[in-house]
Motif scaffolding. Structure first.
Motif, short mmCIF file in Angstrom:
data_model
loop_
_atom_site.label_atom_id
_atom_site.label_comp_id
_atom_site.label_asym_id
_atom_site.label_seq_id
_atom_site.Cartn_x
_atom_site.Cartn_y
_atom_site.Cartn_z
N ALA A 68 0.75 -1.17 0.06
CA ALA A 68 -0.03 0.03 -0.03
C ALA A 68 1.06 1.23 0.14
CB ALA A 68 -0.85 -0.04 1.22
N LYS A 69 1.97 1.15 0.65
CA LYS A 69 2.74 2.34 0.74
C LYS A 69 3.50 2.62 -0.72
CE LYS A 69 3.90 2.32 5.70
NZ LYS A 69 2.95 3.50 5.89
N ALA A 70 3.76 1.53 -1.42
CA ALA A 70 4.38 1.54 -2.73
C ALA A 70 3.22 2.14 -3.53
CB ALA A 70 4.77 0.27 -3.32
N GLN A 71 2.23 1.71 -3.44
CA GLN A 71 0.83 2.24 -4.31
C GLN A 71 0.55 3.79 -4.29
OE1 GLN A 71 -1.86 -0.75 -2.62
NE2 GLN A 71 -2.43 -1.40 -4.74
N LYS A 72 0.74 3.82 -2.84
CA LYS A 72 0.63 5.52 -2.39
C LYS A 72 1.68 6.31 -3.32
CE LYS A 72 -1.29 5.32 2.15
NZ LYS A 72 -1.29 5.31 3.62
N LYS A 73 2.92 5.84 -3.23
CA LYS A 73 4.16 6.51 -4.02
C LYS A 73 4.05 6.66 -5.46
CE LYS A 73 9.18 6.09 -3.91
NZ LYS A 73 9.36 7.47 -3.47
N VAL A 74 3.43 5.55 -5.89
CA VAL A 74 3.44 5.35 -7.32
C VAL A 74 2.13 6.19 -8.02
CG1 VAL A 74 2.77 3.87 -9.43
CG2 VAL A 74 4.59 3.42 -7.63
N LEU A 129 8.80 -0.13 -3.82
CA LEU A 129 9.14 -0.96 -2.77
C LEU A 129 10.43 -0.77 -2.40
CD1 LEU A 129 6.84 -3.96 -3.25
CD2 LEU A 129 6.52 -2.56 -1.31
N ALA A 130 11.48 -1.09 -3.38
CA ALA A 130 12.99 -0.86 -3.11
C ALA A 130 13.20 0.35 -2.98
CB ALA A 130 13.51 -1.33 -4.59
N GLU A 131 12.81 1.52 -3.31
CA GLU A 131 12.92 2.68 -2.74
C GLU A 131 12.69 3.17 -1.37
OE1 GLU A 131 11.16 5.54 -5.64
OE2 GLU A 131 12.41 4.97 -7.28
N LEU A 132 11.60 2.40 -1.00
CA LEU A 132 11.10 2.61 0.29
C LEU A 132 11.70 1.36 1.26
CD1 LEU A 132 7.09 2.51 -0.31
CD2 LEU A 132 8.56 4.38 0.83
N GLY A 133 12.86 0.87 0.77
CA GLY A 133 13.65 0.08 1.52
C GLY A 133 13.11 -1.39 1.79
N TYR A 134 12.11 -1.92 1.12
CA TYR A 134 11.77 -3.28 1.16
C TYR A 134 12.46 -4.21 0.36
CZ TYR A 134 8.19 -0.72 3.84
OH TYR A 134 7.47 0.31 4.74
#
Length: 139
Positions: A68-74, A129-134
């Motif tokens: 969800a955090k990745a979806q928010k970012k994209v 996801l990678a940019e968020l550190g996952y």
């Protein structure tokens, strides 16, 4: 008989993976309600969400939160909706849907998606996801 999700997880059918670890996967749905619509699925085939063991359920929600955090970012939606319907496939799965209005969550909006478009969206989410550190996102 193995569910369609088990066949995707095992590589017997194609899937556009956003996340994969030993307990859960996240894949793009082939009939999205909105761009970025993903499914979070336990690797273990469990029909009803309320039969999922607590540790697996907690892990699914952790993966859902990261995706969800990745979806928010994209996609920059107001919200990411989560739904457990379970009527389409007898294998627990969480729908994660970027949404700006409540009507964005209407399953009547589902449209078949082209494989190339799904691959592109999956790549965008893996990159986020990678940019968020996952670290468990994969191609």
């Amino acid at each position: 008989m193995a569910s369609i999700f088990t066949k995707i997880i095992n590589g017997e059918l194609p899937g556009h993976f956003v996340w994969r670890d030993e307990v859960a996967v996240a894949i793009m749905t082939i009939a999205p309600v909105q761009p970025g619509h993903c499914l979070v699925i336990p690797v273990e085939e469990i029909d009803h969400w309320d039969d999922v063991p607590a540790d697996i359920s907690a892990h699914l929600m952790s993966v859902a939160r990261k995706v969800a955090k990745a979806q928010k970012k994209v996609y920059q939606p107001k919200r990411v909706g989560i739904m457990v319907a379970g009527l389409e496939v007898p294998h627990t799965h969480y729908h994660l849907i970027p949404a700006n209005e409540i009507t964005d969550l209407d399953f009547a909006l589902q449209q078949p998606a082209e494989a190339e478009a799904l691959a592109t969206e999956a790549a965008r989410l893996r990159e986020a996801l990678a940019e968020l550190g996952y670290a468990s996102a994969e191609e």
